[in-house]
Scaffold this active site. Sequence first.
Site, PDB file in Angstrom:
ATOM      1  N   HIS A 234      -5.514   3.489  -0.266  1.00 44.78           N
ATOM      2  CA  HIS A 234      -4.167   3.351   0.283  1.00 44.78           C
ATOM      3  C   HIS A 234      -4.201   2.483   1.549  1.00 44.78           C
ATOM      4  O   HIS A 234      -4.730   2.898   2.569  1.00 44.78           O
ATOM      5  CB  HIS A 234      -3.626   4.750   0.606  1.00 44.78           C
ATOM      6  CG  HIS A 234      -2.239   4.771   1.124  1.00 44.78           C
ATOM      7  ND1 HIS A 234      -1.947   5.130   2.428  1.00 44.78           N
ATOM      8  CD2 HIS A 234      -1.051   4.477   0.533  1.00 44.78           C
ATOM      9  CE1 HIS A 234      -0.634   5.069   2.595  1.00 44.78           C
ATOM     10  NE2 HIS A 234      -0.072   4.683   1.481  1.00 44.78           N
TER      11      HIS A 234
ATOM     12  N   HIS B 269       2.448  -3.075   5.548  1.00 42.85           N
ATOM     13  CA  HIS B 269       3.159  -1.927   4.985  1.00 42.85           C
ATOM     14  C   HIS B 269       4.658  -1.973   5.253  1.00 42.85           C
ATOM     15  O   HIS B 269       5.475  -1.645   4.402  1.00 42.85           O
ATOM     16  CB  HIS B 269       2.607  -0.600   5.501  1.00 42.85           C
ATOM     17  CG  HIS B 269       3.377   0.562   4.965  1.00 42.85           C
ATOM     18  ND1 HIS B 269       4.415   1.146   5.659  1.00 42.85           N
ATOM     19  CD2 HIS B 269       3.318   1.197   3.774  1.00 42.85           C
ATOM     20  CE1 HIS B 269       4.935   2.109   4.911  1.00 42.85           C
ATOM     21  NE2 HIS B 269       4.293   2.164   3.769  1.00 42.85           N
TER      22      HIS B 269
END
Length: 368
Positions: free
Chosen positions: A37, A79
Amino acid sequence: MKTVVKFASIQLTSVLVLLLLLVQGVAFAGNKVVIAHRGASGYLPEHSMAAKAMAYAMGVDYIEQDVAMTKDDQLVVLHDHYLDRVTNVADVYPDRKRKDDRYYVMDFTLAEIRGLAMTEGFEMKDGKRVPVFPDRFPIWKSSFRVHTLQEEIEMIQGLNKSTGRNVGIYTEIKAPWLHRHEGKEITRAVLEVLKEYGYTRKSNNVYLQCFDPNELKRIRNELFPEMEMDLKLIQLIAENDWDETMVYDKEGKAKSYDYSWMLKQGAMAKIAEYADGIGPWTPQIVKDGSTRNKLIITDMVQEAHAAGMKVHPYTFRLDHGQIPPYAASFEELIDILLYTAGVDGIFTDFPDRAVNYLRRAEYQRLGL
Ligand code: CA
């Protein structure tokens, strides 16, 4: 005679090793997967190239890229569609924030963004910058920079060549609704890059993920046929109050997309009409309020599997307060999700812990 016996025993050992490798390969491939992630983001600043290389070396199956678009239509791996949580943009360009005090990726050129220092994520507390996760890599230390989607794919493909492994990419189109509202065709641009680097078929080692169901349907029904592509799509599932996906009304006012239908019975069959899997938030599978002795597991995984979809929940973290009360440790938590709830893979900031656990579990399962 002795030589013959020795030769035979070497042969037998080789066959056994080969068998072991085959069993191992079969067991690991097509089974539970670990997705890094934002890279090995528990150890190095998220989405830095260093965090990606570290994740690769930890033996993950997939490495995640979140993608936003710059003012000059370049794709960067970040992100947020903002720059302020992980860079020094506020110091370098103090007068270029919008009314909401945020610095938007789409307001800066790639050259400008490349010139910024990137760091572990921080937030403002009493006028001071403090790390979001205090036990992680210290903020503002060493030297990290924002990179493009192409640069990251080239590194992963380069490592695949030099190591002989085949690590996949797991790319997310961030806030397509906002990009489109601002005249930016981020989705088509991401697909063009994936195609350029050889990701065109469902059999290729790539997942394309998005929180926006309307955009996923558009990809499946319009862009894929038009671009002669067909990749595995993942519907990410949010909670409504995160404002992860917005929908604009006729007056241009943004309203939060209502995900509640995805949590109802029968939803998975509907999602399976355009997606190959789902990326739910962990409490949507093992509910809050679960205890060690009484897990409350929803029907989501079972229904998704019945509809032929994969389930890859997020985000597994080791940081303080991140392990829910029903699990005694990180390992127990992933065990519950993978083997009790039956998910197919997990997104984690600490990929080494998940890879090691999974390997051990698979060996035990095979009685090795
Ligand atoms: Ca993501």
